[in-house]
Motif scaffolding. Structure first.
Motif, PDB file in Angstrom:
ATOM      1  N   THR A 174      59.447  59.833  -5.519  1.00 34.29           N
ATOM      2  CA  THR A 174      58.473  58.826  -5.951  1.00 34.29           C
ATOM      3  C   THR A 174      58.907  57.471  -5.424  1.00 34.29           C
ATOM      4  O   THR A 174      59.942  56.941  -5.855  1.00 34.29           O
ATOM      5  N   PRO A 175      58.157  56.884  -4.478  1.00 33.05           N
ATOM      6  CA  PRO A 175      58.539  55.591  -3.911  1.00 33.05           C
ATOM      7  C   PRO A 175      58.610  54.487  -4.966  1.00 33.05           C
ATOM      8  O   PRO A 175      57.914  54.527  -5.987  1.00 33.05           O
ATOM      9  N   ALA A 176      59.434  53.485  -4.692  1.00 32.19           N
ATOM     10  CA  ALA A 176      59.594  52.361  -5.620  1.00 32.19           C
ATOM     11  C   ALA A 176      58.265  51.652  -5.868  1.00 32.19           C
ATOM     12  O   ALA A 176      57.977  51.214  -6.985  1.00 32.19           O
ATOM     13  N   GLN A 177      57.433  51.540  -4.817  1.00 27.19           N
ATOM     14  CA  GLN A 177      56.155  50.856  -4.974  1.00 27.19           C
ATOM     15  C   GLN A 177      55.239  51.614  -5.933  1.00 27.19           C
ATOM     16  O   GLN A 177      54.522  51.018  -6.738  1.00 27.19           O
ATOM     17  N   VAL A 178      55.270  52.929  -5.865  1.00 29.72           N
ATOM     18  CA  VAL A 178      54.455  53.738  -6.774  1.00 29.72           C
ATOM     19  C   VAL A 178      54.923  53.543  -8.213  1.00 29.72           C
ATOM     20  O   VAL A 178      54.111  53.423  -9.140  1.00 29.72           O
ATOM     21  N   LYS A 179      56.233  53.481  -8.421  1.00 30.99           N
ATOM     22  CA  LYS A 179      56.765  53.228  -9.762  1.00 30.99           C
ATOM     23  C   LYS A 179      56.362  51.844 -10.250  1.00 30.99           C
ATOM     24  O   LYS A 179      56.021  51.657 -11.429  1.00 30.99           O
ATOM     25  N   ARG A 180      56.391  50.861  -9.339  1.00 24.72           N
ATOM     26  CA  ARG A 180      56.014  49.496  -9.710  1.00 24.72           C
ATOM     27  C   ARG A 180      54.532  49.433 -10.079  1.00 24.72           C
ATOM     28  O   ARG A 180      54.142  48.791 -11.065  1.00 24.72           O
ATOM     29  N   ASN A 181      53.696  50.106  -9.293  1.00 20.88           N
ATOM     30  CA  ASN A 181      52.266  50.131  -9.596  1.00 20.88           C
ATOM     31  C   ASN A 181      52.007  50.760 -10.962  1.00 20.88           C
ATOM     32  O   ASN A 181      51.174  50.277 -11.734  1.00 20.88           O
ATOM     33  N   THR A 182      52.711  51.849 -11.235  1.00 21.60           N
ATOM     34  CA  THR A 182      52.556  52.537 -12.519  1.00 21.60           C
ATOM     35  C   THR A 182      52.888  51.598 -13.672  1.00 21.60           C
ATOM     36  O   THR A 182      52.170  51.550 -14.682  1.00 21.60           O
ATOM     37  N   GLU A 183      53.956  50.851 -13.530  1.00 19.30           N
ATOM     38  CA  GLU A 183      54.359  49.917 -14.586  1.00 19.30           C
ATOM     39  C   GLU A 183      53.304  48.836 -14.784  1.00 19.30           C
ATOM     40  O   GLU A 183      52.961  48.499 -15.923  1.00 19.30           O
ATOM     41  N   HIS A 184      52.780  48.274 -13.701  1.00 14.36           N
ATOM     42  CA  HIS A 184      51.750  47.229 -13.820  1.00 14.36           C
ATOM     43  C   HIS A 184      50.507  47.757 -14.527  1.00 14.36           C
ATOM     44  O   HIS A 184      49.920  47.070 -15.375  1.00 14.36           O
ATOM     45  N   ILE A 185      50.098  48.973 -14.184  1.00 16.69           N
ATOM     46  CA  ILE A 185      48.901  49.557 -14.794  1.00 16.69           C
ATOM     47  C   ILE A 185      49.125  49.798 -16.278  1.00 16.69           C
ATOM     48  O   ILE A 185      48.285  49.448 -17.117  1.00 16.69           O
ATOM     49  N   LYS A 186      50.247  50.379 -16.629  1.00 16.94           N
ATOM     50  CA  LYS A 186      50.521  50.679 -18.037  1.00 16.94           C
ATOM     51  C   LYS A 186      50.691  49.406 -18.863  1.00 16.94           C
ATOM     52  O   LYS A 186      50.226  49.325 -20.007  1.00 16.94           O
ATOM     53  N   LEU A 187      51.352  48.404 -18.301  1.00 15.49           N
ATOM     54  CA  LEU A 187      51.507  47.146 -19.024  1.00 15.49           C
ATOM     55  C   LEU A 187      50.146  46.487 -19.257  1.00 15.49           C
ATOM     56  O   LEU A 187      49.885  45.931 -20.333  1.00 15.49           O
ATOM     57  N   THR A 188      49.282  46.535 -18.248  1.00 12.74           N
ATOM     58  CA  THR A 188      47.933  45.980 -18.390  1.00 12.74           C
ATOM     59  C   THR A 188      47.172  46.707 -19.489  1.00 12.74           C
ATOM     60  O   THR A 188      46.540  46.082 -20.348  1.00 12.74           O
ATOM     61  N   GLN A 189      47.236  48.027 -19.480  1.00 10.85           N
ATOM     62  CA  GLN A 189      46.546  48.799 -20.500  1.00 10.85           C
ATOM     63  C   GLN A 189      47.122  48.524 -21.882  1.00 10.85           C
ATOM     64  O   GLN A 189      46.384  48.453 -22.875  1.00 10.85           O
ATOM     65  N   GLY A 190      48.441  48.339 -21.963  1.00 10.63           N
ATOM     66  CA  GLY A 190      49.066  48.029 -23.239  1.00 10.63           C
ATOM     67  C   GLY A 190      48.654  46.662 -23.766  1.00 10.63           C
ATOM     68  O   GLY A 190      48.338  46.508 -24.952  1.00 10.63           O
ATOM     69  N   LEU A 191      48.646  45.673 -22.892  1.00  7.81           N
ATOM     70  CA  LEU A 191      48.232  44.328 -23.293  1.00  7.81           C
ATOM     71  C   LEU A 191      46.795  44.323 -23.806  1.00  7.81           C
ATOM     72  O   LEU A 191      46.475  43.702 -24.827  1.00  7.81           O
ATOM     73  N   LEU A 192      45.922  45.022 -23.091  1.00 12.24           N
ATOM     74  CA  LEU A 192      44.515  45.051 -23.488  1.00 12.24           C
ATOM     75  C   LEU A 192      44.291  45.936 -24.712  1.00 12.24           C
ATOM     76  O   LEU A 192      43.329  45.735 -25.455  1.00 12.24           O
ATOM     77  N   TYR A 193      45.175  46.890 -24.944  1.00 12.71           N
ATOM     78  CA  TYR A 193      45.071  47.692 -26.162  1.00 12.71           C
ATOM     79  C   TYR A 193      45.254  46.801 -27.386  1.00 12.71           C
ATOM     80  O   TYR A 193      44.562  46.971 -28.403  1.00 12.71           O
ATOM     81  N   TYR A 194      46.172  45.838 -27.293  1.00 10.80           N
ATOM     82  CA  TYR A 194      46.459  44.977 -28.435  1.00 10.80           C
ATOM     83  C   TYR A 194      45.640  43.686 -28.454  1.00 10.80           C
ATOM     84  O   TYR A 194      45.328  43.178 -29.537  1.00 10.80           O
ATOM     85  N   TYR A 195      45.294  43.136 -27.295  1.00 10.49           N
ATOM     86  CA  TYR A 195      44.580  41.857 -27.257  1.00 10.49           C
ATOM     87  C   TYR A 195      43.083  42.019 -27.021  1.00 10.49           C
ATOM     88  O   TYR A 195      42.320  41.086 -27.283  1.00 10.49           O
ATOM     89  N   GLY A 196      42.658  43.141 -26.504  1.00  6.66           N
ATOM     90  CA  GLY A 196      41.237  43.360 -26.251  1.00  6.66           C
ATOM     91  C   GLY A 196      40.785  42.825 -24.920  1.00  6.66           C
ATOM     92  O   GLY A 196      40.250  43.552 -24.082  1.00  6.66           O
ATOM     93  N   VAL A 197      40.983  41.518 -24.695  1.00  4.08           N
ATOM     94  CA  VAL A 197      40.595  40.882 -23.435  1.00  4.08           C
ATOM     95  C   VAL A 197      41.687  39.927 -22.965  1.00  4.08           C
ATOM     96  O   VAL A 197      42.434  39.380 -23.777  1.00  4.08           O
ATOM     97  N   LEU A 198      41.757  39.743 -21.656  1.00  3.75           N
ATOM     98  CA  LEU A 198      42.620  38.732 -21.052  1.00  3.75           C
ATOM     99  C   LEU A 198      41.978  38.250 -19.764  1.00  3.75           C
ATOM    100  O   LEU A 198      41.486  39.064 -18.962  1.00  3.75           O
ATOM    101  N   GLU A 199      41.990  36.942 -19.573  1.00  6.75           N
ATOM    102  CA  GLU A 199      41.538  36.409 -18.294  1.00  6.75           C
ATOM    103  C   GLU A 199      42.574  36.740 -17.219  1.00  6.75           C
ATOM    104  O   GLU A 199      43.761  36.914 -17.516  1.00  6.75           O
TER     105      GLU A 199
END
Length: 391
Positions: A139-164
């Protein structure tokens, strides 16, 4: 999303190994142009003649498709590894609908029947090209980095609902310690993930929203009106956990309500859990306890007074213990602590809107009237304290 085929009906018969030309020939001219747009094949994205599109895409599509993997996460990477390992064939693919749409739109793999069995099929030319991808066995480092960004975004929006977008970017940088120059633009990654099966959407104003948010722009307005209330901060670990696909925070109150429904109405535990989740989402959206009660009344026709009282108590606990989007990720029952840290009491003022969240007494399960004593313990009436209406 372009409709390559109706996956809820008959799947087209395909051959295996599948020549790329044959796969493209089964698509419409518009869907082929969509493939060119998604893979950034600019020379062909505006062409409408199907034969010209096939001729233009054949020699370049495999390379462009391989390049698109720089935006992928671990799930898509694992899927490609599996397709390559199986020489381009996956029989009875899991969750074939969303996965097949995403891959077919990009000309990477297509849903169809092989010997009468539903399958996901990658054209032979792409199998050969993807087999040459660097680090395909890992699993390339970039793929791992992308996965983290996606999950963090989903986590933030799970708790905040919206973000600009600007706020989301700042939080991702703070959480990861990375800058936009560290790899592909993080928003290219997030946009591409949305097309796969992300738990968020975004509008033309670049406002990112959890899929369960009913009115993203209205929610943003309410949050911005509460300038004195800070966002509830979450750890990176908490956000990654909440960013898992279809994550649900099953609080004690959530489990109590689900258990009650399963026990009293003999419904399946999964169905009871889903109904409890819907009620929690109602509170997240800032709606009243009566709105959640209507959901239960529709499902179960609650009539006797004792059951109404018991359900009201369960909903009150769920309301107070659910992290609310209109409260920037805080639970109503923890705001006293936040306010004790110096937040003005009128931070709970609800900007005028079509539906206002009720404040429920945790002791009685009843809605707090505007002339009742404020539950924060100030001794003032609710309407003069936490229930004060902002200008």
């Amino acid at each position: 999303m372009a409709d390559h085929m109706k996956l809820d009906g008959d799947w087209p018969a395909l051959t295996w190994p599948l020549p790329l030309k044959e796969a493209l020939a089964q698509q419409t001219g518009e869907s082929l142009a969509q493939t060119a747009r998604l893979l950034l094949i600019d020379d062909w994205k505006n062409e409408r003649d199907k034969d010209k599109l096939i001729g233009g895409l054949l020699p370049v599509l495999a390379d462009y498709a391989a390049e698109s993997t720089r935006l992928w996460d671990e799930e898509r990477w694992a899927l490609i590894r599996r397709l390559v390992k199986n020489k381009g064939l996956i029989a009875d693919p899991p969750e074939s609908g969303p996965i097949a749409y995403y891959l077919a739109e990009r000309g990477i793999a297509f849903p169809g029947e092989i010997n009468g069995k539903k399958s996901l099929v990658m054209p032979a030319e792409l199998v050969e090209r993807f087999a040459k991808l660097e680090d395909l066995s890992g699993t390339p480092a970039q793929v791992k980095r992308n996965t983290e960004h996606i999950k963090l975004t989903q986590g933030l929006l799970y708790y905040y609902g919206v973000l600009e977008e600007s706020e989301l970017e700042a939080r991702l940088i703070a959480l990861t310690g990375e800058t936009p120059e560290d790899g592909p633009n993080m928003f290219e990654v997030l946009v591409d993930a949305r097309d796969f099966r992300a738990m968020y959407d975004f509008d033309e104003d670049a406002l990112y929203a959890n899929l369960d948010v009913e009115e993203p722009q209205e929610l943003l307005r309410i949050q911005q009106a509460r300038k004195e209330l800070p966002y509830r901060e979450f750890t990176k670990a908490e956000l990654l956990k909440a960013g898992e696909y279809e994550y649900v925070e099953r609080t004690k109150a959530h489990q109590e309500l689900a258990g009650f429904l399963a026990r009293e109405y003999a419904v399946d535990k999964d169905e009871a859990d889903t109904i409890a989740e819907i009620c929690a989402d109602t509170f997240k959206n800032g709606k009243s306890m009566s709105a959640a009660f209507e959901i239960l009344q529709f499902e179960f026709s609650i009539e006797d007074a004792q059951t109404v009282e018991e359900v009201g108590d369960l909903l009150a606990r769920l309301n107070n213990g659910t992290r609310s989007w209109v409260l920037k990720g805080h639970r109503p029952d923890e705001l006293n602590i936040v306010m004790g840290g110096g937040i003005p009491s009128n931070v709970l003022a609800m900007p005028q809107r079509s539906h206002q969240a009720d404040v429920i007494s945790i002791q009685t399960g009843r809605k707090i009237g505007r002339n009742d004593p404020c539950p924060c313990g100030s001794g003032k009436k609710f309407k003069k304290c936490c229930g004060a209406v902002g200008d």
